[in-house]
Design a protein around this motif. Structure first.
Motif, PDB file in Angstrom:
ATOM      1  N   LYS A 199       0.847  -1.192   0.000  1.00  0.00           N
ATOM      2  CA  LYS A 199       0.000   0.000   0.000  1.00  0.00           C
ATOM      3  C   LYS A 199       0.882   1.241   0.000  1.00  0.00           C
ATOM      4  CE  LYS A 199      -4.057  -1.971   2.336  1.00  0.00           C
ATOM      5  NZ  LYS A 199      -4.978  -1.782   1.186  1.00  0.00           N
ATOM      6  N   VAL A 200       0.432   2.252  -0.712  1.00  0.00           N
ATOM      7  CA  VAL A 200       1.139   3.525  -0.689  1.00  0.00           C
ATOM      8  C   VAL A 200       1.056   4.086   0.730  1.00  0.00           C
ATOM      9  CG1 VAL A 200       1.187   5.885  -1.583  1.00  0.00           C
ATOM     10  CG2 VAL A 200       0.677   3.961  -3.125  1.00  0.00           C
ATOM     11  N   ALA A 201       2.201   4.507   1.258  1.00  0.00           N
ATOM     12  CA  ALA A 201       2.257   5.010   2.633  1.00  0.00           C
ATOM     13  C   ALA A 201       1.972   6.510   2.671  1.00  0.00           C
ATOM     14  CB  ALA A 201       3.635   4.728   3.225  1.00  0.00           C
ATOM     15  N   ASP A 202       1.521   6.970   3.829  1.00  0.00           N
ATOM     16  CA  ASP A 202       1.350   8.409   4.035  1.00  0.00           C
ATOM     17  C   ASP A 202       2.714   9.076   3.895  1.00  0.00           C
ATOM     18  OD1 ASP A 202      -0.523  10.665   5.351  1.00  0.00           O
ATOM     19  OD2 ASP A 202       1.493  10.786   6.209  1.00  0.00           O
ATOM     20  N   PHE A 203       2.843   9.999   2.936  1.00  0.00           N
ATOM     21  CA  PHE A 203       4.165  10.536   2.626  1.00  0.00           C
ATOM     22  C   PHE A 203       4.718  11.402   3.756  1.00  0.00           C
ATOM     23  CE2 PHE A 203       7.101  13.609   0.683  1.00  0.00           C
ATOM     24  CZ  PHE A 203       8.033  12.719   0.208  1.00  0.00           C
ATOM     25  N   ARG A 204       3.886  12.197   4.391  1.00  0.00           N
ATOM     26  CA  ARG A 204       4.392  13.055   5.464  1.00  0.00           C
ATOM     27  C   ARG A 204       4.921  12.231   6.618  1.00  0.00           C
ATOM     28  NH1 ARG A 204      -0.471  17.230   6.360  1.00  0.00           N
ATOM     29  NH2 ARG A 204      -1.613  15.276   6.049  1.00  0.00           N
ATOM     30  N   ARG A 205       4.227  11.146   6.940  1.00  0.00           N
ATOM     31  CA  ARG A 205       4.705  10.276   8.014  1.00  0.00           C
ATOM     32  C   ARG A 205       6.000   9.570   7.604  1.00  0.00           C
ATOM     33  NH1 ARG A 205       0.343   6.231  10.264  1.00  0.00           N
ATOM     34  NH2 ARG A 205      -0.551   8.260  10.814  1.00  0.00           N
ATOM     35  N   CYS A 206       6.050   9.104   6.352  1.00  0.00           N
ATOM     36  CA  CYS A 206       7.246   8.436   5.850  1.00  0.00           C
ATOM     37  C   CYS A 206       8.434   9.395   5.849  1.00  0.00           C
ATOM     38  CB  CYS A 206       6.982   7.911   4.442  1.00  0.00           C
ATOM     39  SG  CYS A 206       8.357   6.990   3.707  1.00  0.00           S
ATOM     40  N   ARG A 207       8.197  10.616   5.410  1.00  0.00           N
ATOM     41  CA  ARG A 207       9.275  11.610   5.365  1.00  0.00           C
ATOM     42  C   ARG A 207       9.799  11.902   6.761  1.00  0.00           C
ATOM     43  NH1 ARG A 207       7.808  16.991   2.272  1.00  0.00           N
ATOM     44  NH2 ARG A 207       6.220  17.033   3.920  1.00  0.00           N
ATOM     45  N   ARG A 208       8.911  12.020   7.738  1.00  0.00           N
ATOM     46  CA  ARG A 208       9.353  12.266   9.118  1.00  0.00           C
ATOM     47  C   ARG A 208      10.179  11.093   9.637  1.00  0.00           C
ATOM     48  NH1 ARG A 208       4.021  14.311   9.872  1.00  0.00           N
ATOM     49  NH2 ARG A 208       3.409  12.337  10.846  1.00  0.00           N
ATOM     50  N   SER A 209       9.718   9.878   9.346  1.00  0.00           N
ATOM     51  CA  SER A 209      10.432   8.698   9.840  1.00  0.00           C
ATOM     52  C   SER A 209      11.840   8.625   9.278  1.00  0.00           C
ATOM     53  CB  SER A 209       9.657   7.425   9.467  1.00  0.00           C
ATOM     54  OG  SER A 209       8.409   7.377  10.131  1.00  0.00           O
ATOM     55  N   TYR A 210      11.994   8.875   7.980  1.00  0.00           N
ATOM     56  CA  TYR A 210      13.320   8.810   7.381  1.00  0.00           C
ATOM     57  C   TYR A 210      14.219   9.924   7.906  1.00  0.00           C
ATOM     58  CZ  TYR A 210      12.982   4.970   4.074  1.00  0.00           C
ATOM     59  OH  TYR A 210      12.910   3.713   3.521  1.00  0.00           O
ATOM     60  N   PHE A 211      13.647  11.099   8.129  1.00  0.00           N
ATOM     61  CA  PHE A 211      14.468  12.212   8.603  1.00  0.00           C
ATOM     62  C   PHE A 211      14.935  11.996  10.044  1.00  0.00           C
ATOM     63  CE2 PHE A 211      15.010  16.392  10.609  1.00  0.00           C
ATOM     64  CZ  PHE A 211      16.019  16.889   9.804  1.00  0.00           C
ATOM     65  N   PHE A 212      14.024  11.632  10.920  1.00  0.00           N
ATOM     66  CA  PHE A 212      14.380  11.534  12.337  1.00  0.00           C
ATOM     67  C   PHE A 212      15.074  10.222  12.688  1.00  0.00           C
ATOM     68  CE2 PHE A 212      11.057  14.856  12.709  1.00  0.00           C
ATOM     69  CZ  PHE A 212      11.808  15.789  13.388  1.00  0.00           C
ATOM     70  N   ARG A 213      14.805   9.162  11.939  1.00  0.00           N
ATOM     71  CA  ARG A 213      15.391   7.873  12.302  1.00  0.00           C
ATOM     72  C   ARG A 213      16.689   7.564  11.577  1.00  0.00           C
ATOM     73  NH1 ARG A 213      10.733   3.406  12.256  1.00  0.00           N
ATOM     74  NH2 ARG A 213      12.580   2.138  12.701  1.00  0.00           N
ATOM     75  N   VAL A 214      16.809   7.969  10.322  1.00  0.00           N
ATOM     76  CA  VAL A 214      18.032   7.656   9.584  1.00  0.00           C
ATOM     77  C   VAL A 214      18.628   8.863   8.871  1.00  0.00           C
ATOM     78  CG1 VAL A 214      17.599   5.197   9.265  1.00  0.00           C
ATOM     79  CG2 VAL A 214      16.606   6.819   7.666  1.00  0.00           C
ATOM     80  N   ARG A 221       9.502  14.370  -5.105  1.00  0.00           N
ATOM     81  CA  ARG A 221       9.816  13.536  -6.256  1.00  0.00           C
ATOM     82  C   ARG A 221       9.960  12.075  -5.865  1.00  0.00           C
ATOM     83  NH1 ARG A 221      11.609  18.570  -7.408  1.00  0.00           N
ATOM     84  NH2 ARG A 221      13.304  18.479  -5.905  1.00  0.00           N
ATOM     85  N   MET A 222       9.483  11.755  -4.654  1.00  0.00           N
ATOM     86  CA  MET A 222       9.523  10.390  -4.143  1.00  0.00           C
ATOM     87  C   MET A 222       8.166  10.022  -3.560  1.00  0.00           C
ATOM     88  SD  MET A 222      13.114  10.776  -2.043  1.00  0.00           S
ATOM     89  CE  MET A 222      14.587  11.478  -2.821  1.00  0.00           C
ATOM     90  N   ILE A 223       7.864   8.739  -3.542  1.00  0.00           N
ATOM     91  CA  ILE A 223       6.704   8.220  -2.821  1.00  0.00           C
ATOM     92  C   ILE A 223       7.152   7.001  -2.033  1.00  0.00           C
ATOM     93  CG2 ILE A 223       4.911   9.086  -4.379  1.00  0.00           C
ATOM     94  CD1 ILE A 223       4.844   6.405  -5.731  1.00  0.00           C
ATOM     95  N   CYS A 224       6.379   6.648  -1.013  1.00  0.00           N
ATOM     96  CA  CYS A 224       6.717   5.514  -0.156  1.00  0.00           C
ATOM     97  C   CYS A 224       5.644   4.435  -0.273  1.00  0.00           C
ATOM     98  CB  CYS A 224       6.819   5.956   1.304  1.00  0.00           C
ATOM     99  SG  CYS A 224       8.031   7.257   1.630  1.00  0.00           S
ATOM    100  N   ALA A 225       6.075   3.191  -0.189  1.00  0.00           N
ATOM    101  CA  ALA A 225       5.127   2.075  -0.217  1.00  0.00           C
ATOM    102  C   ALA A 225       5.777   0.864   0.434  1.00  0.00           C
ATOM    103  CB  ALA A 225       4.704   1.747  -1.646  1.00  0.00           C
TER     104      ALA A 225
END
Length: 285
Positions: A199-214, A221-225
């Protein structure tokens, strides 16, 4: 005293935030999906019952747009047919370090299996996006112009592309296909084409996770799934993410594979700058 306490509090808070974000003991490193590309050996195959991360065996007739990119006959990445003369893949599959010493780059169409069947086709030219960055992973897209047109049949066909500006909403059902590793850190690829339902993930949540965790910054220009059960992995790079028979993304990178809270990241084909670049380099597709 109040000002002094406030300064102490801020210093402690900054320390705690940096410690949490920077702790390498609990969070995976971000790695492009091609990080294990040199380790992939199609002649060393797992058992027939092995699955991609949370995926299943499938047949090329169901996903006839899927291609295997071969360097001197060895599978390294996926790609997708978008017309008789053009295919799409990821720019990181064709960086200088990967192509160094390679004599021939081809794609194989129409086969479910890596070790037999299908048609091998030569690539006339590889056009990687000029703004691709292996540091930020932005613009991770390449157009492959074929030396000879694909011959379409029930096992070889093109997939549609999204309209410029079209964005899949969070929760959209999608499929990712390829011959990538069955789990993060493995060294063998499956012989049979694999299908992962995501499933396509919520982009704002995905962006926060990548920024704060890694400490990785995602852009529009990206999407998460994907999720901790199903995800693409190394060797799936360049392959298609599709929803409703339209390709919405290209496998780009991730933090490991199927890492909880860190879905796979794909090049967003609906982004206007990406979509217009495709049209400019494929005779207005």
């Amino acid at each position: 005293m109040r000002r002094g306490k406030a300064i102490i509090f801020v210093v402690v808070l900054v320390f705690l935030v940096n410690f949490t974000i920077g702790s390498g003991d609990v969070e995976p490193d971000v790695q492009e999906r091609n990080s294990a590309v040199k380790l992939i050996r199609p002649n060393k195959l797992p058992s027939p019952n092995s699955k991609i991360v949370g995926g299943m065996d499938t047949d090329i007739a169901r996903y006839p747009y899927q291609l295997s990119v071969r360097l001197d006959g060895q599978h390294v990445c996926g790609a997708s047919i978008i017309s008789a003369n053009y295919a799409l893949s990821a720019a990181h599959c064709f960086v200088r370090e990967i192509l160094e010493g390679v004599k021939e780059v081809t794609v194989v169409s129409g086969s479910t299996y890596l070790d037999n069947g299908g048609t091998s086709s030569k690539i006339r030219s590889i056009i990687s996006h000029p703004n691709y960055s292996n540091r930020t992973n932005e613009f991770d897209i390449a157009v492959l112009r074929m030396a000879d047109p694909f011959v379409f049949n029930e096992r070889v066909a093109a997939i549609a592309l999204p309209q410029s500006g079209a964005q899949p909403s969070a929760g959209t059902d999608a499929v990712v296909t390829g011959w990538g590793l069955l789990q993060s850190g493995a060294q063998n690829v499956p012989n049979t084409l694999q299908l992962g339902r995501v499933k396509v993930a919520d982009f704002r949540r995905c962006r926060r996770s990548y920024f704060f965790r890694v400490r990785t910054k995602l852009t529009g220009r990206m999407i998460c799934a994907g999720n901790e059960i199903t995800d693409s992995c190394q060797g799936d790079s360049g392959g298609p993410l599709a929803a409703n028979n339209v390709q919405i993304g290209i496998v780009s990178f991730g933090a490991g594979c199927a890492t909880p809270g860190l879905p796979g990241v794909y090049t967003n084909l609906g982004d206007p700058s990406i979509r217009s670049w495709i049209s400019e380099n494929t005779n207005s597709l």
